[in-house]
Design an enzyme around this catalytic site. Structure first.
Site, PDB file in Angstrom:
ATOM      1  N   ASN A 121      63.696  45.694  33.977  1.00  0.00           N
ATOM      2  CA  ASN A 121      63.731  46.285  32.639  1.00  0.00           C
ATOM      3  C   ASN A 121      62.564  47.264  32.438  1.00  0.00           C
ATOM      4  O   ASN A 121      62.285  47.677  31.320  1.00  0.00           O
ATOM      5  CB  ASN A 121      63.697  45.195  31.565  1.00  0.00           C
ATOM      6  CG  ASN A 121      62.367  44.446  31.517  1.00  0.00           C
ATOM      7  OD1 ASN A 121      61.614  44.455  32.487  1.00  0.00           O
ATOM      8  ND2 ASN A 121      62.079  43.791  30.397  1.00  0.00           N
ATOM      9  N   ASP A 153      66.535  42.537  31.137  1.00  0.00           N
ATOM     10  CA  ASP A 153      65.409  41.608  31.059  1.00  0.00           C
ATOM     11  C   ASP A 153      65.908  40.230  31.500  1.00  0.00           C
ATOM     12  O   ASP A 153      66.798  39.655  30.873  1.00  0.00           O
ATOM     13  CB  ASP A 153      64.904  41.574  29.616  1.00  0.00           C
ATOM     14  CG  ASP A 153      63.693  40.696  29.420  1.00  0.00           C
ATOM     15  OD1 ASP A 153      63.384  39.891  30.310  1.00  0.00           O
ATOM     16  OD2 ASP A 153      63.053  40.809  28.352  1.00  0.00           O
ATOM     17  N   ARG A 191      52.702  40.296  35.328  1.00  0.00           N
ATOM     18  CA  ARG A 191      51.885  39.956  36.497  1.00  0.00           C
ATOM     19  C   ARG A 191      50.385  40.136  36.292  1.00  0.00           C
ATOM     20  O   ARG A 191      49.625  40.002  37.256  1.00  0.00           O
ATOM     21  CB  ARG A 191      52.311  40.815  37.694  1.00  0.00           C
ATOM     22  CG  ARG A 191      52.124  42.327  37.468  1.00  0.00           C
ATOM     23  CD  ARG A 191      52.422  43.106  38.740  1.00  0.00           C
ATOM     24  NE  ARG A 191      52.393  44.546  38.569  1.00  0.00           N
ATOM     25  CZ  ARG A 191      51.306  45.292  38.590  1.00  0.00           C
ATOM     26  NH1 ARG A 191      50.116  44.733  38.746  1.00  0.00           N
ATOM     27  NH2 ARG A 191      51.398  46.608  38.454  1.00  0.00           N
ATOM     28  N   THR A 207      51.160  32.582  43.131  1.00  0.00           N
ATOM     29  CA  THR A 207      49.853  33.189  43.340  1.00  0.00           C
ATOM     30  C   THR A 207      48.859  32.138  43.810  1.00  0.00           C
ATOM     31  O   THR A 207      48.897  30.982  43.366  1.00  0.00           O
ATOM     32  CB  THR A 207      49.333  33.850  42.047  1.00  0.00           C
ATOM     33  OG1 THR A 207      47.941  34.167  42.196  1.00  0.00           O
ATOM     34  CG2 THR A 207      49.499  32.947  40.840  1.00  0.00           C
ATOM     35  N   SER A 241      43.776  31.959  33.995  1.00  0.00           N
ATOM     36  CA  SER A 241      44.254  32.836  32.918  1.00  0.00           C
ATOM     37  C   SER A 241      45.598  32.311  32.452  1.00  0.00           C
ATOM     38  O   SER A 241      46.241  31.498  33.132  1.00  0.00           O
ATOM     39  CB  SER A 241      44.404  34.280  33.409  1.00  0.00           C
ATOM     40  OG  SER A 241      45.548  34.410  34.244  1.00  0.00           O
ATOM     41  N   TYR A 270      48.288  33.984  32.394  1.00  0.00           N
ATOM     42  CA  TYR A 270      49.243  34.428  33.421  1.00  0.00           C
ATOM     43  C   TYR A 270      49.315  33.424  34.568  1.00  0.00           C
ATOM     44  O   TYR A 270      50.398  33.008  34.988  1.00  0.00           O
ATOM     45  CB  TYR A 270      48.843  35.806  33.952  1.00  0.00           C
ATOM     46  CG  TYR A 270      49.344  36.072  35.354  1.00  0.00           C
ATOM     47  CD1 TYR A 270      50.692  36.321  35.594  1.00  0.00           C
ATOM     48  CD2 TYR A 270      48.471  36.038  36.451  1.00  0.00           C
ATOM     49  CE1 TYR A 270      51.158  36.529  36.887  1.00  0.00           C
ATOM     50  CE2 TYR A 270      48.928  36.251  37.731  1.00  0.00           C
ATOM     51  CZ  TYR A 270      50.272  36.492  37.951  1.00  0.00           C
ATOM     52  OH  TYR A 270      50.729  36.685  39.230  1.00  0.00           O
ATOM     53  N   HIS A 271      48.154  33.033  35.100  1.00  0.00           N
ATOM     54  CA  HIS A 271      48.156  32.119  36.236  1.00  0.00           C
ATOM     55  C   HIS A 271      48.740  30.758  35.860  1.00  0.00           C
ATOM     56  O   HIS A 271      49.382  30.100  36.685  1.00  0.00           O
ATOM     57  CB  HIS A 271      46.740  31.969  36.788  1.00  0.00           C
ATOM     58  CG  HIS A 271      46.251  33.176  37.530  1.00  0.00           C
ATOM     59  ND1 HIS A 271      45.434  34.124  36.957  1.00  0.00           N
ATOM     60  CD2 HIS A 271      46.487  33.609  38.796  1.00  0.00           C
ATOM     61  CE1 HIS A 271      45.167  35.070  37.844  1.00  0.00           C
ATOM     62  NE2 HIS A 271      45.802  34.790  38.957  1.00  0.00           N
ATOM     63  N   LYS A 328      52.452  30.707  36.205  1.00  0.00           N
ATOM     64  CA  LYS A 328      52.866  30.523  37.595  1.00  0.00           C
ATOM     65  C   LYS A 328      52.840  29.041  37.986  1.00  0.00           C
ATOM     66  O   LYS A 328      53.686  28.565  38.737  1.00  0.00           O
ATOM     67  CB  LYS A 328      51.959  31.326  38.525  1.00  0.00           C
ATOM     68  CG  LYS A 328      52.132  32.834  38.413  1.00  0.00           C
ATOM     69  CD  LYS A 328      53.508  33.262  38.897  1.00  0.00           C
ATOM     70  CE  LYS A 328      53.586  34.770  39.077  1.00  0.00           C
ATOM     71  NZ  LYS A 328      54.891  35.199  39.613  1.00  0.00           N
ATOM     72  N   ARG A 351      41.487  49.266  42.857  1.00  0.00           N
ATOM     73  CA  ARG A 351      40.600  49.945  41.909  1.00  0.00           C
ATOM     74  C   ARG A 351      39.398  50.553  42.616  1.00  0.00           C
ATOM     75  O   ARG A 351      38.993  51.673  42.328  1.00  0.00           O
ATOM     76  CB  ARG A 351      40.099  48.968  40.822  1.00  0.00           C
ATOM     77  CG  ARG A 351      41.096  48.610  39.766  1.00  0.00           C
ATOM     78  CD  ARG A 351      40.399  48.103  38.500  1.00  0.00           C
ATOM     79  NE  ARG A 351      39.287  47.215  38.754  1.00  0.00           N
ATOM     80  CZ  ARG A 351      39.381  45.893  38.908  1.00  0.00           C
ATOM     81  NH1 ARG A 351      40.563  45.321  38.849  1.00  0.00           N
ATOM     82  NH2 ARG A 351      38.315  45.161  39.110  1.00  0.00           N
ATOM     83  N   TYR A 384      32.753  42.871  39.581  1.00  0.00           N
ATOM     84  CA  TYR A 384      32.444  42.115  38.383  1.00  0.00           C
ATOM     85  C   TYR A 384      31.383  41.067  38.700  1.00  0.00           C
ATOM     86  O   TYR A 384      31.490  40.304  39.670  1.00  0.00           O
ATOM     87  CB  TYR A 384      33.683  41.414  37.843  1.00  0.00           C
ATOM     88  CG  TYR A 384      34.768  42.330  37.324  1.00  0.00           C
ATOM     89  CD1 TYR A 384      34.547  43.685  37.115  1.00  0.00           C
ATOM     90  CD2 TYR A 384      36.042  41.832  37.039  1.00  0.00           C
ATOM     91  CE1 TYR A 384      35.545  44.515  36.632  1.00  0.00           C
ATOM     92  CE2 TYR A 384      37.049  42.659  36.549  1.00  0.00           C
ATOM     93  CZ  TYR A 384      36.795  43.998  36.367  1.00  0.00           C
ATOM     94  OH  TYR A 384      37.794  44.819  35.891  1.00  0.00           O
ATOM     95  N   ARG A 429      35.447  38.092  32.903  1.00  0.00           N
ATOM     96  CA  ARG A 429      36.254  36.886  33.047  1.00  0.00           C
ATOM     97  C   ARG A 429      35.382  35.631  32.977  1.00  0.00           C
ATOM     98  O   ARG A 429      34.175  35.693  33.145  1.00  0.00           O
ATOM     99  CB  ARG A 429      37.015  36.921  34.379  1.00  0.00           C
ATOM    100  CG  ARG A 429      37.839  38.180  34.546  1.00  0.00           C
ATOM    101  CD  ARG A 429      38.642  38.148  35.823  1.00  0.00           C
ATOM    102  NE  ARG A 429      39.462  39.370  35.938  1.00  0.00           N
ATOM    103  CZ  ARG A 429      40.545  39.473  36.687  1.00  0.00           C
ATOM    104  NH1 ARG A 429      40.935  38.456  37.422  1.00  0.00           N
ATOM    105  NH2 ARG A 429      41.240  40.605  36.725  1.00  0.00           N
TER     106      ARG A 429
END
Length: 385
Positions: free
Chosen positions: A32, A74, A100, A144, A179, A181-182, A185, A240, A254, A326
């Site tokens: 999507n 979606d 992600r 992950t 996080s 997100y994690h 998972k 990055r 970081y 973080r």
């Protein structure tokens, strides 16, 4: 084999589609374009130019690489998921269609809820569609290594043997994600283990390290580029760092930069996933692979980019540590296992320095695109905000 890729427009999904076509599979994709929209939301864009899905598929056909059937939708919408599975009846589904980004999930309540709902519901939708329509289908879900966190003991592949108060058992290794997100998972893993136990669905759960790189063996034309993000929300550390070197801005680890994680190249990521498709689990088997080649500290990655960049161009790239946005341990033990994919036949193709050289050369051609969005590279998403 008929393979559906959920999230075919993504960083890994697109090159995986090219690989599976080369290996002779029938490829269907659904997407999507979530990542495209969310990257624009943080005022960034892919450093490598990418075409629309329609143009991508046309390019694949024009070059005689095969045909891709595409569904726009979606997968957290159960009707879209039902339509895609019913019309294709795949032998395998690769689930890459999730939000992600750890930083995106930590931006605020809206982003946290969106991450939780989209990711967990998409996996539940897939489980039920496979159970009801194609129970022999192999589900390969991309997890992950971040599910495990950084425990002070070795990290096994999914399960470990434990003795407590004189009794022994083999249990899932405890998860300690860093996080929202994690954590989604982790919830996906638990839901897939349960579906396997109840309905004997065949599942491969891939705990993937951090992926870096611009190319695979199948991306030999710019028209076939996959996306490459460099901003603080969607771009991963090594990608990055390479963009910062090319743009002439400081490389920014970081905190202390001693955080260690598992890494692998895009080529090796795609090779691993394709291998998992070629060699599926037995009916009713649930298997876990830790997918990475080596584990490195963030400092080692920054120094490697600095060294390769100087070697390639004669120019110096500055390394400038910045406050860690973080909440994570910066000095910790880290020793994960990754033997099972090797036992399956996986062999690493790309070395770190070789891959960094390729990334730098590719990005140099699009330096202006990086500079256009240079402000998006410095972290603004704070875990404690």
């Amino acid at each position: 084999m008929k393979v559906m890729i959920m999230g075919i427009d993504g960083y890994i999904g697109w090159p995986l589609a090219l690989r599976l076509l080369r290996e002779g599979h029938e490829v269907t994709g659904i997407d999507n374009f979530y990542t495209r929209r969310r990257v624009r939301e943080v005022h960034s864009e892919s450093a490598l130019p990418i075409s629309s899905m329609e143009k991508r598929i046309a390019e694949v056909g024009k070059r005689g690489l095969g045909d891709i059937k595409f569904f726009r939708g979606d997968v957290s919408n159960s009707e879209k998921m039902h339509e895609a599975i019913k019309s294709t009846e795949p032998d395998a589904v690769v689930h890459l269609a999730e939000q992600r980004s750890a930083p995106y999930s930590m931006m605020g309540l809206r982003q946290a809820k969106e991450t939780m709902v989209k990711n967990i519901v998409s996996t539940i939708n897939l489980i039920y569609e496979v159970k009801d329509q194609v129970p022999d289908c192999h589900i390969l879900k991309l997890g992950t290594m971040g599910e495990y966190g950084t425990p002070n003991i070795d990290i096994p592949e999914g399960f470990f043997d434990i003795e407590y108060r004189g009794r022994k058992d083999r249990l899932p290794f405890p998860k300690n994600a860093g996080s929202w997100y994690h954590w989604t998972k982790v919830h996906d893993t638990n839901n897939l283990m349960f579906a396997n136990r109840v309905w004997e669905l065949s599942v491969t759960d891939v705990m993937q390290g951090v992926v870096y790189g611009t190319r695979t063996e199948d991306i030999i034309y710019p028209a076939l580029f996959t996306r490459f993000d460099t901003d603080e929300v969607w771009g991963t550390a090594l990608n990055r760092f390479c963009a910062q070197a090319v743009a002439g801005i400081p490389i920014t680890p970081y905190g202390k930069g001693n955080q260690a994680r598992g890494f692998l190249s895009l080529e090796d990521s795609v090779s691993c996933l394709a291998l998992g498709i070629r060699k599926p689990p037995e009916r009713g088997e649930y298997r876990v692979y830790n997918q990475f080649d080596e584990y490195y500290t963030v400092n080692y990655l920054a120094e490697t980019v600095q060294q390769v960049y100087h070697q390639e161009t004669g120019k110096n790239a500055e390394i400038k540590h910045i406050e860690n946005p973080r909440v994570e341990l910066e000095d910790h033990y880290y020793h994960p296992e990754n033997q099972k994919l090797k036992d399956l036949g996986y062999r690493r193709k790309r070395e770190l320095r070789q891959e960094v050289s390729i990334i730098l050369k590719d990005l140099e051609k699009y330096r202006d695109r990086i500079l256009k969005h240079r402000e998006s590279i410095i972290p603004k998403t704070l875990w404690k905000a």
